[in-house]
Design an enzyme around this catalytic site. Structure first.
Site, PDB file in Angstrom:
ATOM      1  N   GLU A 190       0.878  -1.219   0.186  1.00 32.73           N
ATOM      2  CA  GLU A 190      -0.093   0.013  -0.018  1.00 32.73           C
ATOM      3  C   GLU A 190       0.767   1.366   0.057  1.00 32.73           C
ATOM      4  O   GLU A 190       0.683   2.211   0.844  1.00 32.73           O
ATOM      5  CB  GLU A 190      -0.843  -0.032   1.267  1.00 32.73           C
ATOM      6  CG  GLU A 190      -1.765  -0.976   1.495  1.00 32.73           C
ATOM      7  CD  GLU A 190      -2.378  -1.139   2.580  1.00 32.73           C
ATOM      8  OE1 GLU A 190      -2.123  -0.369   3.659  1.00 32.73           O
ATOM      9  OE2 GLU A 190      -3.181  -2.273   3.129  1.00 32.73           O
ATOM     10  N   PRO A 191       1.620   1.347  -0.935  1.00 28.02           N
ATOM     11  CA  PRO A 191       2.511   2.700  -1.032  1.00 28.02           C
ATOM     12  C   PRO A 191       1.720   3.964  -1.312  1.00 28.02           C
ATOM     13  O   PRO A 191       0.878   3.990  -2.269  1.00 28.02           O
ATOM     14  CB  PRO A 191       3.646   2.293  -2.142  1.00 28.02           C
ATOM     15  CG  PRO A 191       2.882   1.419  -2.880  1.00 28.02           C
ATOM     16  CD  PRO A 191       1.749   0.781  -2.172  1.00 28.02           C
ATOM     17  N   TYR A 208       6.093  17.714  11.730  1.00 29.84           N
ATOM     18  CA  TYR A 208       6.910  16.522  12.064  1.00 29.84           C
ATOM     19  C   TYR A 208       8.459  17.295  12.025  1.00 29.84           C
ATOM     20  O   TYR A 208       9.555  16.374  11.993  1.00 29.84           O
ATOM     21  CB  TYR A 208       7.188  15.356  10.914  1.00 29.84           C
ATOM     22  CG  TYR A 208       5.471  15.008  10.431  1.00 29.84           C
ATOM     23  CD1 TYR A 208       4.973  14.385  11.449  1.00 29.84           C
ATOM     24  CD2 TYR A 208       5.113  15.281   9.417  1.00 29.84           C
ATOM     25  CE1 TYR A 208       3.844  13.564  11.065  1.00 29.84           C
ATOM     26  CE2 TYR A 208       3.782  14.844   9.066  1.00 29.84           C
ATOM     27  CZ  TYR A 208       2.867  13.729   9.826  1.00 29.84           C
ATOM     28  OH  TYR A 208       1.899  13.670   9.687  1.00 29.84           O
ATOM     29  N   TYR A 214       0.949  13.920   1.213  1.00 32.08           N
ATOM     30  CA  TYR A 214       0.733  14.603   2.436  1.00 32.08           C
ATOM     31  C   TYR A 214       0.965  15.960   2.510  1.00 32.08           C
ATOM     32  O   TYR A 214       1.306  16.668   3.530  1.00 32.08           O
ATOM     33  CB  TYR A 214       1.278  14.127   3.748  1.00 32.08           C
ATOM     34  CG  TYR A 214       1.358  12.513   3.737  1.00 32.08           C
ATOM     35  CD1 TYR A 214       0.004  11.918   3.923  1.00 32.08           C
ATOM     36  CD2 TYR A 214       2.214  11.550   3.003  1.00 32.08           C
ATOM     37  CE1 TYR A 214      -0.127  10.557   3.924  1.00 32.08           C
ATOM     38  CE2 TYR A 214       2.081  10.143   3.115  1.00 32.08           C
ATOM     39  CZ  TYR A 214       1.076   9.716   3.503  1.00 32.08           C
ATOM     40  OH  TYR A 214       0.822   8.391   3.536  1.00 32.08           O
ATOM     41  N   CYS A 234      -0.301  32.846  11.939  1.00 31.95           N
ATOM     42  CA  CYS A 234      -0.023  33.474  13.207  1.00 31.95           C
ATOM     43  C   CYS A 234       0.265  32.196  14.056  1.00 31.95           C
ATOM     44  O   CYS A 234      -0.387  31.936  15.079  1.00 31.95           O
ATOM     45  CB  CYS A 234      -0.945  34.298  13.720  1.00 31.95           C
ATOM     46  SG  CYS A 234      -1.562  35.426  12.928  1.00 31.95           S
TER      47      CYS A 234
HETATM   48  N1  LLP Z   1      -1.218   1.970   4.659  1.00 27.77           N
HETATM   49  C1  LLP Z   1      -1.693   2.372   5.817  1.00 27.77           C
HETATM   50  C2  LLP Z   1      -2.679   1.405   6.318  1.00 27.77           C
HETATM   51  C3  LLP Z   1      -1.407   3.558   6.250  1.00 27.77           C
HETATM   52  O1  LLP Z   1      -1.792   3.978   7.451  1.00 27.77           O
HETATM   53  C4  LLP Z   1      -0.552   4.692   5.462  1.00 27.77           C
HETATM   54  C5  LLP Z   1       0.108   5.694   5.737  1.00 27.77           C
HETATM   55  C6  LLP Z   1       0.033   4.037   4.269  1.00 27.77           C
HETATM   56  C7  LLP Z   1      -0.264   2.788   3.714  1.00 27.77           C
HETATM   57  C8  LLP Z   1       0.820   4.628   3.381  1.00 27.77           C
HETATM   58  O2  LLP Z   1       1.998   4.821   3.900  1.00 27.77           O
HETATM   59  P1  LLP Z   1       3.165   5.683   2.940  1.00 27.77           P
HETATM   60  O3  LLP Z   1       3.414   4.849   1.718  1.00 27.77           O
HETATM   61  O4  LLP Z   1       2.720   6.950   2.453  1.00 27.77           O
HETATM   62  O5  LLP Z   1       4.124   5.996   3.767  1.00 27.77           O
HETATM   63  N2  LLP Z   1       1.321  12.612   7.135  1.00 27.77           N
HETATM   64  C9  LLP Z   1       2.560  11.866   7.307  1.00 27.77           C
HETATM   65  C10 LLP Z   1       2.278  10.506   6.854  1.00 27.77           C
HETATM   66  C11 LLP Z   1       1.358   9.759   7.412  1.00 27.77           C
HETATM   67  C12 LLP Z   1       1.165   8.202   7.078  1.00 27.77           C
HETATM   68  C13 LLP Z   1      -0.230   7.596   7.522  1.00 27.77           C
HETATM   69  N3  LLP Z   1      -0.508   6.205   7.134  1.00 27.77           N
HETATM   70  C14 LLP Z   1       3.567  12.440   6.522  1.00 27.77           C
HETATM   71  O6  LLP Z   1       3.441  13.519   6.081  1.00 27.77           O
HETATM   72  O7  LLP Z   1       4.793  11.954   6.609  1.00 27.77           O
END
Ligand code: LLP
Length: 416
Positions: free
Chosen positions: A276-277, A319, A374, A345
């Site tokens: 799930e990328p 972050y 994101y 602000c």
């Molecule tokens: N699958 C599930 C169940 C997830 O919760 C997530 C991300 C993904 C897949 C995808 O993850 P990715 O491949 O994009 O790393 N807002 C944060 C990232 C939060 C990720 C939440 N879940 C940021 O900006 O770094």
């Protein structure tokens, strides 16, 4: 300069995305504006898909990273499935795909309305995160006369080695259920006549090292083996997403090594791998264009005040994330050390602190790189700021895939 996006470069001193001058885009759409490279998105997708091509797998793009319909369409047409976490994300996929047959649905707090919508849409499977959710899915499937396919999301208790806010796979985190509980949930699912077809985990995001993935995968695969002996024959092993990329100087996750390791672990087994990328497909495709409003100097400090803020791109505030910042005009001589800050602000409204950068002036345009994941999807209207437009570049062509919000858009739904 690192150019995380292979389709962004200076041409005759002007920063371009594919064949298009970013200065021209800023003039046409105003700033701030999100710009995405179609070539980069497809290149990332194909790169991951190629690594998985030699064994049975399904790549489900994680919609939360960037949920713009045009981007979902691009990826769906390229063969992606989708990972969704809400009724809203599911509706987006159904709108662009016409069906939900390649959708996995994760999330700790699915509501009855969302479960009903997913059952009606005929999703591939629910990644179930609690006993209560399993019971609700059972009863709604029964009431609606639908078949529910489920995976239990297991918390494999693996340390993801990433930022604590995006680490999800340990028992201190709210996600999934412990291994022991998972076994009893599969028993109840089987007794209730649900199609228990998979097992899932997701240990976190922006993970640079393959080892935690291998550990988590070994956990879910061994659990799948145990279940087999109990007569529960699973078909899908869902490893989640979280594949780390380069924002600054990080060594990105070696996805082909991860894929080879997974292939070896799956050899001779009946399972289909799901991943799930999100970030690794869209992050480096996107940049946020912004204009310098003011440059001011405090004692020992220079502040570059720009026209985008944490409402547009919250990652640095949330972050402490690094985003490379490039001027659209090359050749500014010298450097200054500055904080690049937004107009909001809040002291946390910054894009960079003490950043060594070219001596930009008021009116100059800047690109904040690696903002395709994101970025827009976490944008808000804080300080009553309309959200920026989104533009998709493909070669020389430019498509406005979401217009700039207006103040009227913000005010209209409210009641006096
Ligand atoms: N699958 C599930 C169940 C997830 O919760 C997530 C991300 C993904 C897949 C995808 O993850 P990715 O491949 O994009 O790393 N807002 C944060 C990232 C939060 C990720 C939440 N879940 C940021 O900006 O770094």
């Amino acid at each position: 300069m690192k150019f995380s996006n292979p389709h962004v470069e200076y041409r005759s001193g002007e920063l371009c995305c594919e064949e298009v001058s970013l200065t021209a885009l800023a003039a046409r759409f105003g700033t701030p504006v999100y710009v995405y490279s179609q070539a980069t998105i497809l290149q990332n997708f194909r790169c991951l898909a190629d690594c998985l091509a030699s064994f049975s797998s399904l790549l489900c793009y994680s919609v939360k990273a960037n949920s713009n319909l045009s981007i979902l369409k691009l990826l769906g047409d390229a063969g992606a499935g989708f990972d969704v976490v809400s009724g809203g994300e599911l509706a987006r996929v159904v709108k662009v795909q016409g069906n939900a047959s390649r959708v996995v649905y994760s999330g700790v707090g699915k509501t009855q309305a969302e479960i009903d919508a997913a059952l009606e849409a005929g999703i591939l499977m629910f990644n179930v995160e609690s006993a209560g959710e399993l019971e609700l899915i059972r009863s709604r499937a029964h009431t609606l006369g639908r078949q529910a396919r489920i995976a239990i999301r297991v918390n494999p208790d693996v340390e993801a080695e990433t930022h604590p806010y995006i680490s999800t796979g340990q028992t201190i985190h709210k996600f999934g259920v412990p291994k022991e509980e998972a076994v009893s949930l599969y028993r109840s699912a089987k007794q209730a006549g649900l199609d228990a077809c998979g097992i899932a985990c997701h240990i976190g995001s922006q993970i640079l090292n393959a080892e935690p993935f291998f550990k988590a995968f070994d956990e879910i695969k061994s659990l799948a083996g145990d279940l087999e002996t109990e007569g529960v024959a699973l078909r899908f092993l869902d490893l989640g997403g979280g594949f780390g990329i380069r924002y600054d100087n990080e060594q990105p996750l070696d996805f082909s090594r991860l894929a080879r390791g997974l292939e070896a672990r799956l050899r001779g087994s009946p399972y289909r791998l799901i991943v799930e990328p999100g970030r690794s497909i869209v992050a480096n495709s996107g940049l946020l264009l912004t204009r310098v409003l003011y440059v001011k100097g405090g004692p020992g400090k220079v502040f570059v005040v720009v026209d985008s803020g944490m409402n547009d791109l919250v990652r640095p505030a949330l972050y402490g994330s690094f985003h490379e910042i490039l001027p659209l005009r090359a050749g500014l001589n010298g450097t200054v050390r500055a904080d690049v800050v937004g107009p909001i602000c809040e002291t946390g409204d910054f894009f960079a602190r003490d950043r060594e950068m070219p001596p930009v002036r008021e009116g100059d345009l800047l690109a904040l790189l690696t903002a395709g994941a994101y970025g827009y999807s976490l944008a808000s209207n804080y300080n009553s700021r309309p959200r920026a437009p989104e533009v998709l570049v493909h070669g020389k062509s430019v498509k406005l895939i979401r217009p700039r919000e207006t103040i009227e858009d913000l005010i209209r739904p409210e009641v006096l």
